[in-house]
Each structure stands twice: as structure tokens, then as C-alpha cells.
Scaffold this active site. Structure first.
Site, short mmCIF file in Angstrom:
data_model
loop_
_atom_site.label_atom_id
_atom_site.label_comp_id
_atom_site.label_asym_id
_atom_site.label_seq_id
_atom_site.Cartn_x
_atom_site.Cartn_y
_atom_site.Cartn_z
N SER A 121 0.83 3.82 2.10
CA SER A 121 0.77 4.58 3.36
C SER A 121 2.12 5.16 3.77
CB SER A 121 0.24 3.69 4.48
OG SER A 121 1.16 2.65 4.77
N SER A 167 -3.16 6.87 5.57
CA SER A 167 -2.45 5.89 6.40
C SER A 167 -3.32 5.44 7.56
CB SER A 167 -1.15 6.49 6.94
OG SER A 167 -0.52 5.61 7.83
N SER A 169 0.84 -1.20 0.00
CA SER A 169 0.00 0.00 0.00
C SER A 169 0.87 1.25 0.00
CB SER A 169 -0.92 0.02 1.23
OG SER A 169 -0.18 0.37 2.39
N LYS A 172 5.51 1.49 9.70
CA LYS A 172 5.20 2.89 9.99
C LYS A 172 6.44 3.58 10.56
CE LYS A 172 0.83 2.21 9.01
NZ LYS A 172 0.27 2.74 7.73
#
Length: 307
Positions: free
Chosen positions: A99, A239, A97, A152
Site C-alpha cells: 500500500s 491502499s 503489503s 500511511k
């Protein structure tokens, strides 16, 4: 002196084999009219000869060539080393993805260093462990579903007071200097951009986190508990991160991206990036090799150290 050696037995020919010094007498060797012929004597000699056991023929067992054992041993050793490396040192992931754009892109294949953020203890003085710092990119087991892996950036450390005001991050009352965030949405979201103040209702927030969130906010700031980390994606508008599901426990953290070993242009696994934030635990597959043209490869990102 008998120079011919006739009548002299050869010890090496018969004596060492356990036979008598003179060769055995067989019936066909003695004619019946020979002087001193005796049938009983010949029969006795024949019985003595027949009593000698026949030589045992031993068939050699076919041996497996040594190089076969060497190959098997090498394969087992390589397997053990690979399992050790995957279990304790590195692990491969794929970014599905956007994010973490533009730091990590969809289609990046990562090797994650699992030794950097090791636990404290006796091993800490031997292996290259270090504490988790603000700004580190981490791969971790998703607290809501530990079978999934997320990637992250760490924003809040244990004990920090965190808040977002108009998309700017403040830690302990001071604005955090950031070079990596990307903002792609033109509309403002009170929950997303002014966290934790503003509208508490959001379609992406879990009920459990919404309930707990109210107990951790003081004077408009979120207090990060001990042993927990507050994380955000670099693509802040798209996100699914700590704003929506909470903190990352220390024990859920696996490691940090070490190397982008392959990168290819791919589309996100889901049309909604908010629902496709996990980092797949996959090595580079044959399908990816043959289903994309060379023009889709990001040559400049292959074998590149992760940021």
C-alpha cells in the site's frame, strides 16, 4: 646471667595465646619415681589442660567469582536499556503489503522513531518533538482495531477541507503537489478516485464510517475534525486508508519511519492488498534469514534512511 635462656619462658609463644607461662605438665612427661612426684598434682595439671577449648576449624565458604556477578549485572543493564529504547525511543516493524509502494516495499524492516511526534507539554522543550506536517509518513494504531499497526502518509491536517477529483488531491480548494503517488489500476472507481463525491457504496468501507462520512461533507469536501488526520497510501489504487475507515486520532500515532535496517524480497501476506495493510510489529527473525537466498536481499535498501 643465663646465656642459654633455659628456664625463661617465651612470651610470644604462650603468653599471647592465653596459656600459662610454662608449658603444661603431662603424666607421661613425669616418671613415677621422680623427686616430688605427686599423682594429685599431675592429675590437676591434666584437668587444667583438658579444660582448654579445642581450636575451632572454620571452613571458608566458596565465593562466586566476581566476573559472574559482573556478567549478570551487565545483562540486566542491557535488558533495561533495550526495554527503555523499545518503549520510548524506537520500535521495529515489517511492511507486509504494497500500500506504500514505491516508497516502502513489501519486506522492508523499519525502525520507527517514537520521539519525533511527542505530545505537547513540559517534555516538548527537552526532547526533539515537532508537529505533524502534511506529507509525513506515520505509523499508527489502526482506529478500527488498535492491536494492528498501519503506515500511511498524512494528507489532511485538522481543519482541512479534503477532496479527490480524478485521483488528484485538493486541500482547501487548491491542488496538492505530490511526487510520491503510484497508480496501478487502469479502471476508474468513483468512490476511490472522486472522494468523497460519487458512489457512497463500496465493499471495503465500514458501515460506521459510511454513516459518519455524510455528516462531515460540505460542498463536496470532507472536513477534517480537530485532533484527527486524513491519511492515504502512496499506492493509491491498492491502499486501505482514510477513504475506507476514517481519520487517525492524534493519540493513535506512534511515530515515523527512521531507518530501513533490512529489506528482502517477499510476497504480500494476503493476495488482496486491500485486506493486508497493517505493518507487523516484528523484529527481523531467524526464519527470514534462513528461508531466503542472498539473491533475494535488497542490498541497496539495507541500512538506508527512511524517506
Amino acid at each position: 646471667m643465663n646465656d642459654s635462656g633455659l628456664g625463661k619462658s617465651n612470651p610470644g609463644e604462650y603468653g599471647e595465646s592465653g596459656l600459662s607461662q610454662s608449658p603444661p605438665i603431662l603424666p607421661e612427661m613425669v616418671p613415677p619415681n621422680a623427686p616430688g612426684y605427686s599423682g594429685d598434682v599431675v592429675e590437676g595439671a591434666l584437668q587444667e589442660f583438658s579444660a582448654i577449648p579445642a581450636p575451632v576449624v572454620v571452613q571458608k565458604r566458596k565465593r562466586v567469582p566476581w566476573n559472574v556477578f559482573a556478567h549478570v549485572q551487565f545483562a540486566l543493564l542491557a535488558l533495561c536499556i533495550a526495554l527503555f529504547i523499545i518503549t520510548f525511543i524506537v520500535q521495529a516493524f515489517r511492511i507486509p503489503s504494497g500500500s506504500m509502494e514505491n516508497t516502502l516495499l513489501v519486506g522492508d524492516y523499519l525502525l520507527v522513531d517514537k520521539t519525533r511526534f511527542g505530545p505537547a507539554g513540559a517534555w516538548h522543550s527537552i526532547l526533539p518533538y515537532r508537529a505533524i506536517h502534511r506529507g509525513d509518513i506515520i505509523v499508527f494504531r489502526y482506529p478500527v482495531d488498535p492491536t494492528q499497526h498501519f503506515v500511511k502518509r498524512v494528507i489532511g491536517l485538522p481543519g482541512d477541507h479534503v477532496r479527490l477529483v480524478h485521483r488528484r488531491v485538493y486541500i482547501n480548494g487548491r491542488q496538492l503537489e505530490e511526487r510520491y503517488p503510484v497508480f496501478k489500476e487502469h479502471f476508474s472507481d468513483e468512490f476511490r478516485d472522486n472522494f468523497p463525491r460519487g458512489n457512497w457504496i463500496n465493499e471495503n468501507i465500514s458501515v460506521e464510517w459510511a454513516t459518519r462520512l455524510r455528516t462531515l461533507v460540505e460542498d463536496g469536501e470532507l472536513i477534517v475534525p480537530r485532533g484527527q488526520y486524513f491519511v492515504l497510501g502512496d499506492n493509491r489504487d491498492q491502499s486501505l486508508d482514510s477513504r475506507y475507515w476514517g481519520f487517525v486520532p492524534r493519540e493513535n500515532i506512534i511515530g515515523r519511519p527512521m531507518l530501513i535496517y533490512f529489506s528482502i524480497v517477499e510476497t504480500p501476506d494476503d493476495d488482496n492488498p486491500m485486506e493486508s495493510d497493517s505493518a507487523d510489529d516484528k523484529l527481523f527473525t531467524l526464519r527470514a534469514r534462513i528461508s531466503h537466498a542472498f539473491g533475494d536481499l535488497r542490498w541497496q535498501r539495507i541500512l538506508r534512511l527512511a524517506p
